[in-house]
Write a protein that holds these residues in place. Structure first.
Motif, PDB file in Angstrom:
ATOM      1  N   ASP A   1       0.822  -1.217   0.000  1.00  0.00           N
ATOM      2  CA  ASP A   1       0.000   0.000   0.000  1.00  0.00           C
ATOM      3  C   ASP A   1       0.851   1.259   0.000  1.00  0.00           C
ATOM      4  O   ASP A   1       0.570   2.206  -0.742  1.00  0.00           O
ATOM      5  CB  ASP A   1      -0.940   0.001   1.209  1.00  0.00           C
ATOM      6  CG  ASP A   1      -1.981  -1.107   1.141  1.00  0.00           C
ATOM      7  OD1 ASP A   1      -2.116  -1.754   0.077  1.00  0.00           O
ATOM      8  OD2 ASP A   1      -2.660  -1.331   2.169  1.00  0.00           O
ATOM      9  N   TRP A   2       1.893   1.289   0.828  1.00  0.00           N
ATOM     10  CA  TRP A   2       2.736   2.474   0.904  1.00  0.00           C
ATOM     11  C   TRP A   2       3.427   2.724  -0.443  1.00  0.00           C
ATOM     12  O   TRP A   2       3.585   3.882  -0.861  1.00  0.00           O
ATOM     13  CB  TRP A   2       3.773   2.358   2.027  1.00  0.00           C
ATOM     14  CG  TRP A   2       4.773   1.255   1.829  1.00  0.00           C
ATOM     15  CD1 TRP A   2       4.695  -0.024   2.300  1.00  0.00           C
ATOM     16  CD2 TRP A   2       5.992   1.323   1.076  1.00  0.00           C
ATOM     17  NE1 TRP A   2       5.784  -0.750   1.887  1.00  0.00           N
ATOM     18  CE2 TRP A   2       6.604   0.043   1.142  1.00  0.00           C
ATOM     19  CE3 TRP A   2       6.624   2.332   0.362  1.00  0.00           C
ATOM     20  CZ2 TRP A   2       7.807  -0.238   0.506  1.00  0.00           C
ATOM     21  CZ3 TRP A   2       7.837   2.052  -0.263  1.00  0.00           C
ATOM     22  CH2 TRP A   2       8.415   0.779  -0.184  1.00  0.00           C
ATOM     23  N   ALA A   3       3.814   1.658  -1.138  1.00  0.00           N
ATOM     24  CA  ALA A   3       4.482   1.815  -2.433  1.00  0.00           C
ATOM     25  C   ALA A   3       3.493   2.304  -3.484  1.00  0.00           C
ATOM     26  O   ALA A   3       3.857   3.111  -4.357  1.00  0.00           O
ATOM     27  CB  ALA A   3       5.117   0.500  -2.862  1.00  0.00           C
ATOM     28  N   THR A   4       2.249   1.851  -3.416  1.00  0.00           N
ATOM     29  CA  THR A   4       1.220   2.325  -4.350  1.00  0.00           C
ATOM     30  C   THR A   4       1.024   3.826  -4.196  1.00  0.00           C
ATOM     31  O   THR A   4       0.983   4.565  -5.185  1.00  0.00           O
ATOM     32  CB  THR A   4      -0.108   1.580  -4.102  1.00  0.00           C
ATOM     33  OG1 THR A   4       0.102   0.182  -4.283  1.00  0.00           O
ATOM     34  CG2 THR A   4      -1.197   2.062  -5.037  1.00  0.00           C
ATOM     35  N   LEU A   5       0.917   4.281  -2.957  1.00  0.00           N
ATOM     36  CA  LEU A   5       0.741   5.708  -2.702  1.00  0.00           C
ATOM     37  C   LEU A   5       1.968   6.512  -3.143  1.00  0.00           C
ATOM     38  O   LEU A   5       1.837   7.567  -3.785  1.00  0.00           O
ATOM     39  CB  LEU A   5       0.453   5.946  -1.225  1.00  0.00           C
ATOM     40  CG  LEU A   5      -0.874   5.399  -0.715  1.00  0.00           C
ATOM     41  CD1 LEU A   5      -0.925   5.426   0.804  1.00  0.00           C
ATOM     42  CD2 LEU A   5      -2.038   6.166  -1.321  1.00  0.00           C
ATOM     43  N   LEU A   6       3.150   6.011  -2.836  1.00  0.00           N
ATOM     44  CA  LEU A   6       4.386   6.704  -3.207  1.00  0.00           C
ATOM     45  C   LEU A   6       4.553   6.762  -4.730  1.00  0.00           C
ATOM     46  O   LEU A   6       4.887   7.810  -5.286  1.00  0.00           O
ATOM     47  CB  LEU A   6       5.594   6.021  -2.564  1.00  0.00           C
ATOM     48  CG  LEU A   6       6.959   6.653  -2.851  1.00  0.00           C
ATOM     49  CD1 LEU A   6       7.015   8.073  -2.294  1.00  0.00           C
ATOM     50  CD2 LEU A   6       8.066   5.797  -2.264  1.00  0.00           C
TER      51      LEU A   6
ATOM     52  N   TYR B   1      -5.013   5.624  -3.313  1.00  0.00           N
ATOM     53  CA  TYR B   1      -5.698   5.190  -2.095  1.00  0.00           C
ATOM     54  C   TYR B   1      -6.992   4.459  -2.441  1.00  0.00           C
ATOM     55  O   TYR B   1      -7.313   3.419  -1.852  1.00  0.00           O
ATOM     56  CB  TYR B   1      -5.980   6.390  -1.181  1.00  0.00           C
ATOM     57  CG  TYR B   1      -6.593   5.988   0.133  1.00  0.00           C
ATOM     58  CD1 TYR B   1      -5.822   5.361   1.107  1.00  0.00           C
ATOM     59  CD2 TYR B   1      -7.935   6.206   0.396  1.00  0.00           C
ATOM     60  CE1 TYR B   1      -6.379   4.963   2.309  1.00  0.00           C
ATOM     61  CE2 TYR B   1      -8.503   5.814   1.594  1.00  0.00           C
ATOM     62  CZ  TYR B   1      -7.714   5.193   2.545  1.00  0.00           C
ATOM     63  OH  TYR B   1      -8.269   4.794   3.731  1.00  0.00           O
TER      64      TYR B   1
END
Length: 182
Positions: free
Chosen positions: A60-65, A93
């Motif tokens: 998830d953090w990589a998708t947002l970044l 998100y």
């Protein structure tokens, strides 16, 4: 799989995503942004295909970044400070939530990607349609920064989302391994 095979597959995935990132940004900035469709009423944003095609197992953090980096790159090309960035972070998100909502009963196969060939047209239409519409609504309403002309902004976002969706379908058809090998 052995450790070497897994490492090789991961390098291939990273390489494919970096290449997709570069190609989509260049296509958007150098070609599509220079089209005037329906006097500015239709503005397709093919670069969002990068977020749509991220592997299922992307954290998830990589998708947002990655959504933020992609959009900041587009903001630099189009001189729209933060507009694309905010829309793509919202889309990234929403992707996380949408993937959770659309998860098949047996879960996502780690070897598959969110493409028509792996998930089917109905699943992809729901997935991509929702995310593209969210992105475009956010972007167009941030662009006008008001709701007093809501209907025309909504129609412009909707028409642009449809054009973007069609381009995403065409891109998948053109790049499909099944079609290329025939």
């Amino acid at each position: 799989f052995t450790g070497g095979q897994i490492r090789y597959a991961m390098i291939g995935t990273v390489r494919a995503n970096v290449l997709r990132f570069i190609l989509l940004v260049l296509l958007q900035a150098l070609v599509i942004d220079h089209f005037d469709l329906a006097n500015g009423w239709v503005v397709p944003y093919i670069y969002v295909l990068f977020i749509l095609l991220l592997p299922f197992d992307t954290p998830d953090w990589a998708t947002l970044l990655l959504g933020f980096v992609l959009a900041m790159t587009m903001d630099m090309f189009s001189s729209t400070p933060g507009m694309h960035a905010s829309a793509c972070v919202v889309m990234a998100y929403a992707r996380i939530l949408t993937l959770r909502a659309l998860v098949p009963r047996e879960g996502y196969d780690p070897g598959k990607r969110p493409i028509i060939q792996h998930m089917g047209l109905a699943w992809f239409t729901t997935y991509a349609g929702v995310l593209i519409l969210i992105h475009h609504l956010w972007l167009f309403f941030v662009e006008v920064y008001r709701f007093d002309d809501f209907l025309s902004t909504f129609i412009r976002a909707l028409m642009s989302a449809i054009a973007t969706f069609i381009l995403c379908l065409l891109a998948q058809a053109l790049l499909s391994r099944d079609i290329r090998t025939r």
